[in-house]
Scaffold this motif. Structure first.
Motif, mmCIF file in Angstrom:
data_model
loop_
_atom_site.group_PDB
_atom_site.id
_atom_site.type_symbol
_atom_site.label_atom_id
_atom_site.label_comp_id
_atom_site.label_asym_id
_atom_site.label_seq_id
_atom_site.Cartn_x
_atom_site.Cartn_y
_atom_site.Cartn_z
ATOM 1 N N GLU A 33 31.696 43.570 -34.972
ATOM 2 C CA GLU A 33 32.548 44.318 -34.037
ATOM 3 C C GLU A 33 32.902 43.455 -32.827
ATOM 4 O OE1 GLU A 33 34.733 47.518 -32.466
ATOM 5 O OE2 GLU A 33 33.992 47.089 -34.483
ATOM 6 N N ARG A 35 33.078 40.180 -32.773
ATOM 7 C CA ARG A 35 34.040 39.171 -33.234
ATOM 8 C C ARG A 35 35.438 39.762 -33.356
ATOM 9 N NH1 ARG A 35 30.698 36.218 -38.079
ATOM 10 N NH2 ARG A 35 29.081 35.318 -36.759
ATOM 11 N N ARG A 36 35.530 40.987 -33.864
ATOM 12 C CA ARG A 36 36.832 41.633 -34.008
ATOM 13 C C ARG A 36 37.473 41.859 -32.645
ATOM 14 N NH1 ARG A 36 39.084 46.434 -33.541
ATOM 15 N NH2 ARG A 36 37.153 47.459 -32.965
ATOM 16 N N GLU A 40 40.971 40.226 -31.157
ATOM 17 C CA GLU A 40 42.055 41.028 -30.595
ATOM 18 C C GLU A 40 42.398 40.560 -29.183
ATOM 19 O OE1 GLU A 40 41.116 45.153 -30.684
ATOM 20 O OE2 GLU A 40 41.516 45.345 -32.816
#
Length: 94
Positions: A33, A35-36, A40
């Motif tokens: 999460e 890393r995501r 973004e």
């Protein structure tokens, strides 16, 4: 009573790996999460920027309604909702 204690020992021994696996999985999901969210942020797109664009579009519609000199506001609101978004003007692209 002493037989009950001996039955609890294997149950405790078997629960330790289950807890370790669950904890490792939760930690891995949290890392993914993070890393995501970093990806973004690096790309400049996020859910909040999508929401901001949507709100800006809504404000443009409201500004068109307020500055219009017509009296039938309800019909105009519905017409603006159904109309496709207008192409950006040259001043807005700067």
């Amino acid at each position: 009573m002493s037989g009950d204690i001996f039955a609890l020992i294997p149950m405790l021994a078997l629960s330790i790996p289950i807890i370790a696996i669950t904890t490792r999985h939760k930690r891995r999901m949290a890392e993914l999460e993070v890393r995501r969210l970093e990806a973004e942020a690096a790309s400049g797109r996020s859910a909040s920027s999508d929401r901001t664009e949507w709100l800006e579009d809504r404000v443009k519609v409201l500004e068109r309604i307020v500055t219009d000199k017509g009296y039938d506001l309800a019909a105009q609101i519905e017409a603006l909702r159904d109309a496709p978004p207008a192409a950006p003007r040259i001043e807005e692209q700067k």
